[in-house]
Scaffold this active site. Sequence first.
Site, PDB file in Angstrom:
ATOM      1  CE  LYS A 117      -7.260   1.192   3.740  1.00 53.82           C
ATOM      2  NZ  LYS A 117      -5.947   1.602   4.499  1.00 53.82           N
ATOM      3  CD  GLU A 127      -2.379   1.328   2.961  1.00 54.70           C
ATOM      4  OE1 GLU A 127      -1.495   0.773   3.825  1.00 54.70           O
ATOM      5  OE2 GLU A 127      -3.462   1.858   3.133  1.00 54.70           O
ATOM      6  CD  GLU A 168      -5.310   4.616   5.493  1.00 51.56           C
ATOM      7  OE1 GLU A 168      -5.976   4.531   4.422  1.00 51.56           O
ATOM      8  OE2 GLU A 168      -4.763   3.821   6.236  1.00 51.56           O
ATOM      9  CG  ASN A 214       1.956   1.433   4.918  1.00 51.14           C
ATOM     10  OD1 ASN A 214       3.291   1.561   4.923  1.00 51.14           O
ATOM     11  ND2 ASN A 214       1.605   1.354   3.582  1.00 51.14           N
ATOM     12  CG  ASN A 227      -4.751   4.303   0.580  1.00 44.85           C
ATOM     13  OD1 ASN A 227      -3.906   3.453  -0.425  1.00 44.85           O
ATOM     14  ND2 ASN A 227      -4.506   3.981   1.577  1.00 44.85           N
ATOM     15  CB  CYS A 265      -4.060  -1.555   4.763  1.00 46.21           C
ATOM     16  SG  CYS A 265      -2.944  -1.621   6.358  1.00 46.21           S
TER      17      CYS A 265
HETATM   18  N1  CDV Z   1      -3.173   1.430   6.528  1.00 40.02           N
HETATM   19  C1  CDV Z   1      -4.245   0.905   7.391  1.00 40.02           C
HETATM   20  O1  CDV Z   1      -5.124   0.476   6.773  1.00 40.02           O
HETATM   21  N2  CDV Z   1      -3.832   0.510   8.594  1.00 40.02           N
HETATM   22  C2  CDV Z   1      -4.866  -0.270   9.225  1.00 40.02           C
HETATM   23  C3  CDV Z   1      -4.807   0.317  10.741  1.00 40.02           C
HETATM   24  C4  CDV Z   1      -4.908   1.910  10.932  1.00 40.02           C
HETATM   25  C5  CDV Z   1      -5.762  -0.492  11.702  1.00 40.02           C
HETATM   26  C6  CDV Z   1      -4.746  -1.535   9.334  1.00 40.02           C
HETATM   27  O2  CDV Z   1      -5.754  -2.279   9.042  1.00 40.02           O
HETATM   28  O3  CDV Z   1      -3.618  -2.037   9.483  1.00 40.02           O
END
Ligand code: CDV
Length: 326
Positions: A126, A46, A152, A203, A109, A178
Amino acid sequence: MRKLRVAAAQMGPVAKDESRAEVVQRLLKMMRGAAEMGVDLVCYPELALTTFFPRWCIDSKDEFDLYFERELPGPETRPLFDEAARLKIGFYLGYAELDVSSGEKKRFNTTVIVDKAGRIVGKYRKVHLPGHKDLSTVGGTAKSGHVVNNFERRYFELGDLGFPVWRAMGANLGMCICNDRRWPETFRAMGLRDVEVVMCGYNTSAVSARRIGNRETLLPSHIGMFHNHLSMQAGAYQNSTWVVGIAKCGREEGHDLMGGSCIISPQGEIVALAHTLEDEVIVADCDLDECEIGKGGMFNFDRYRRIEHYRIITEQTGRTSPPAAG
Ligand code: CDV
């Protein structure tokens, strides 16, 4: 056997002052390594082109727009597309997208799938945006610079493309990003479209905290990695699909991000796992026919899915608690 050789190209930290050109060189090095191993599709994390800037609550649009791509490929990312076409390798890449096509600025994103000819064949934005819009909803320790900050919702609009699945490179390919991996609907939406490989860059902080009311406590250090793998392994198994999880990890601008990049079979088993917190390429031969074990059996949706019973759930717009017993 319908085989796709897939690589997860995990990245170590990207510093705030690292240029796009420098990052692209790192990506190219891993792409060439993957191509030497006969890989068909190499997957990056990501927001792979920059440091994970949503950890900061930046006020100036001029400042945070520097992290966004106005076009893809652009002058600095073009070498990735050219090299992919030269090496005949596909890739999946996460980046911050600035879309001005409607006349106003929209930020997402985003991830793309690029085929072996260097053409973008799919784009995903996203859906499950975590974190905060500003400091007003952030808890006490986070306000004072706690490691689990995520803003975000400040920078990105809600993804507006759904969860499509594309036929490319001989496989049914899907993407998520993510936090999406923690939501079963993500995988099910693609499972219903016969997905065979889901790619998920992330991330994720190596530190997990829990907030109850105003009190924030750290969770045991293993729990974050457990949830990372649990979510993706469940998504793989319950939808009979390969899943590729790709981390950006290590100590980035003083914040620890977890690694654990992996390739998961449709049985839900991890078949390849990164063992560093640095740039590292892991590879697996994904037998796409293996998806049929679940798709034609245990998770034959047409035969066994109880959609008439689920309707009540999907039609519920709000959450409710159960009535008190007796
Ligand atoms: N970049 C993300 O989406 N991070 C989220 C955190 C903030 C919970 C994750 O699901 O890893």
